[in-house]
Design a protein around this motif. Structure first.
Motif, PDB file in Angstrom:
ATOM      1  N   THR A 139       8.944 -63.514  42.724  1.00 21.19           N
ATOM      2  CA  THR A 139       7.852 -62.329  41.989  1.00 21.19           C
ATOM      3  C   THR A 139       8.091 -61.117  41.478  1.00 21.19           C
ATOM      4  O   THR A 139       7.779 -60.581  40.531  1.00 21.19           O
ATOM      5  N   ASP A 140       9.084 -60.310  42.428  1.00 25.41           N
ATOM      6  CA  ASP A 140       9.838 -59.173  41.728  1.00 25.41           C
ATOM      7  C   ASP A 140      10.156 -59.042  40.294  1.00 25.41           C
ATOM      8  O   ASP A 140      10.305 -58.525  39.509  1.00 25.41           O
ATOM      9  N   VAL A 141      11.145 -60.369  40.222  1.00 28.27           N
ATOM     10  CA  VAL A 141      11.950 -60.658  39.033  1.00 28.27           C
ATOM     11  C   VAL A 141      10.954 -60.854  37.956  1.00 28.27           C
ATOM     12  O   VAL A 141      11.120 -60.385  36.894  1.00 28.27           O
ATOM     13  N   ALA A 142       9.946 -61.626  38.246  1.00 25.85           N
ATOM     14  CA  ALA A 142       8.854 -62.184  37.211  1.00 25.85           C
ATOM     15  C   ALA A 142       8.063 -60.908  36.762  1.00 25.85           C
ATOM     16  O   ALA A 142       8.110 -60.792  35.591  1.00 25.85           O
ATOM     17  N   GLU A 143       7.904 -59.936  37.586  1.00 24.43           N
ATOM     18  CA  GLU A 143       7.260 -58.743  37.676  1.00 24.43           C
ATOM     19  C   GLU A 143       8.029 -58.059  36.294  1.00 24.43           C
ATOM     20  O   GLU A 143       7.573 -57.351  35.382  1.00 24.43           O
ATOM     21  N   THR A 144       9.285 -57.856  37.079  1.00 25.25           N
ATOM     22  CA  THR A 144      10.387 -57.130  36.110  1.00 25.25           C
ATOM     23  C   THR A 144      10.532 -57.723  34.678  1.00 25.25           C
ATOM     24  O   THR A 144      10.433 -56.670  33.594  1.00 25.25           O
ATOM     25  N   ILE A 145      10.610 -58.651  34.589  1.00 22.51           N
ATOM     26  CA  ILE A 145      10.839 -59.585  33.228  1.00 22.51           C
ATOM     27  C   ILE A 145       9.630 -59.272  32.402  1.00 22.51           C
ATOM     28  O   ILE A 145       9.922 -58.991  31.183  1.00 22.51           O
ATOM     29  N   GLN A 146       8.276 -59.531  33.350  1.00 19.60           N
ATOM     30  CA  GLN A 146       7.260 -59.321  32.468  1.00 19.60           C
ATOM     31  C   GLN A 146       6.927 -57.800  32.074  1.00 19.60           C
ATOM     32  O   GLN A 146       6.572 -57.578  30.731  1.00 19.60           O
ATOM     33  N   ARG A 147       7.262 -56.706  32.700  1.00 18.21           N
ATOM     34  CA  ARG A 147       7.433 -55.390  32.334  1.00 18.21           C
ATOM     35  C   ARG A 147       8.447 -55.195  31.147  1.00 18.21           C
ATOM     36  O   ARG A 147       8.171 -54.604  30.261  1.00 18.21           O
ATOM     37  N   GLY A 148       9.751 -55.960  31.363  1.00 19.54           N
ATOM     38  CA  GLY A 148      10.651 -55.541  30.304  1.00 19.54           C
ATOM     39  C   GLY A 148      10.363 -56.047  29.182  1.00 19.54           C
ATOM     40  O   GLY A 148      10.747 -55.670  27.974  1.00 19.54           O
ATOM     41  N   LYS A 150       6.931 -56.938  28.050  1.00 19.80           N
ATOM     42  CA  LYS A 150       5.335 -56.383  27.722  1.00 19.80           C
ATOM     43  C   LYS A 150       5.811 -54.982  27.093  1.00 19.80           C
ATOM     44  O   LYS A 150       5.142 -54.697  26.108  1.00 19.80           O
ATOM     45  N   VAL A 151       6.511 -54.013  27.908  1.00 24.28           N
ATOM     46  CA  VAL A 151       6.570 -52.709  27.196  1.00 24.28           C
ATOM     47  C   VAL A 151       7.441 -52.647  26.000  1.00 24.28           C
ATOM     48  O   VAL A 151       6.737 -51.936  25.007  1.00 24.28           O
ATOM     49  N   PRO A 152       8.560 -53.312  25.791  1.00 22.04           N
ATOM     50  CA  PRO A 152       8.951 -53.230  24.503  1.00 22.04           C
ATOM     51  C   PRO A 152       8.112 -53.790  23.477  1.00 22.04           C
ATOM     52  O   PRO A 152       8.147 -53.474  22.166  1.00 22.04           O
ATOM     53  N   SER A 157       4.892 -53.572  19.000  1.00 28.24           N
ATOM     54  CA  SER A 157       3.465 -53.532  18.404  1.00 28.24           C
ATOM     55  C   SER A 157       2.984 -52.385  17.719  1.00 28.24           C
ATOM     56  O   SER A 157       2.199 -52.172  16.972  1.00 28.24           O
ATOM     57  N   GLY A 158       3.086 -51.372  18.675  1.00 28.21           N
ATOM     58  CA  GLY A 158       2.607 -50.003  18.197  1.00 28.21           C
ATOM     59  C   GLY A 158       3.295 -49.536  17.104  1.00 28.21           C
ATOM     60  O   GLY A 158       2.663 -48.978  16.006  1.00 28.21           O
ATOM     61  N   ILE A 159       4.676 -49.711  16.953  1.00 23.46           N
ATOM     62  CA  ILE A 159       5.393 -49.168  15.672  1.00 23.46           C
ATOM     63  C   ILE A 159       4.963 -50.145  14.625  1.00 23.46           C
ATOM     64  O   ILE A 159       4.581 -49.376  13.547  1.00 23.46           O
ATOM     65  N   ILE A 160       4.860 -51.459  14.802  1.00 23.32           N
ATOM     66  CA  ILE A 160       4.390 -52.269  13.716  1.00 23.32           C
ATOM     67  C   ILE A 160       2.950 -51.898  13.066  1.00 23.32           C
ATOM     68  O   ILE A 160       2.766 -51.556  12.059  1.00 23.32           O
ATOM     69  N   ASN A 161       1.959 -51.514  14.199  1.00 30.08           N
ATOM     70  CA  ASN A 161       0.627 -51.089  13.836  1.00 30.08           C
ATOM     71  C   ASN A 161       0.882 -49.785  13.157  1.00 30.08           C
ATOM     72  O   ASN A 161       0.107 -49.448  12.105  1.00 30.08           O
TER      73      ASN A 161
END
Length: 192
Positions: A139-148, A150-152, A157-161
């Motif tokens: 679960t921690d790894v999945a959350e870390t991967i998800q954060r890893g 999502k954030v970039p 996405s913000g840069i592209i926008n």
């Protein structure tokens, strides 16, 4: 019977010297009746004695016959008991010893089963801990991967926008400068 009693009473009450011929005759009849009764009684007793002797003889014959038939059985039984008594004693001693061995082995088995049960519970708790730890780590790894990811992606996405918005503004100025728009329109332009 009653007549004899009356006659005896009458003879008894008479004077002893007055024995008449009638009385003597009655006395003889009475003595004869007593003699006959005694003879009948003696014959009855003799018949009973003969019957008892025959019954005794037959009883003794039966007892002897039973003794002759039972003595070999009793001798065989006695010999069997004498021969097998030590064996039976050994068998009972073996049963007692076997009972003690079985009881001790049952106690050992109980201890072993209890120990195995305790070890199985400990292993089950350990496996449960490992599985829980693995699930938590996953679960921690999945959350870390998800954060890893999502954030970039948000940043990209913000840069592209931002680039898109900047390009829209630049494209809008370029289009606006070529068509000769007025300054009043510039104030309403969101890019300014």
């Amino acid at each position: 019977m009653e007549a004899m009693r009356i006659m005896m009473s009458a003879m008894w009450l008479q004077d002893p010297d007055s024995l008449s011929s009638g009385n003597s005759r009655l006395l003889m009849v009475f003595v004869g009746m007593v003699a006959v009764a005694l003879i009948v009684q003696a014959i009855g007793l003799i018949a009973m004695a003969v019957g008892a002797a025959k019954a005794r003889k037959r009883g003794l014959e039966i007892v002897e016959e039973v003794r002759l038939k039972l003595m070999p059985i009793m001798d065989n039984t006695h010999n069997f008991i004498q021969d097998n008594a030590p064996k039976v004693k050994i068998i009972t001693e073996n049963f007692v010893e076997t009972s003690h061995v079985i009881r001790s082995k049952a106690q050992e088995f109980d201890v072993t089963a209890s120990d195995l049960n305790a070890k199985t519970r400990a292993q089950a708790a350990r496996v449960d801990g490992i599985v829980t730890s693995a699930l938590n780590t996953t679960t921690d790894v999945a959350e870390t991967i998800q954060r890893g990811i999502k954030v970039p992606l948000r940043e990209v996405s913000g840069i592209i926008n931002g680039v898109k918005a900047g390009l829209d503004v630049l494209v809008g100025r370029v289009k606006g400068a070529g068509s000769g728009r007025s300054n009043g329109r510039r104030d309403s332009d969101p890019g300014w």
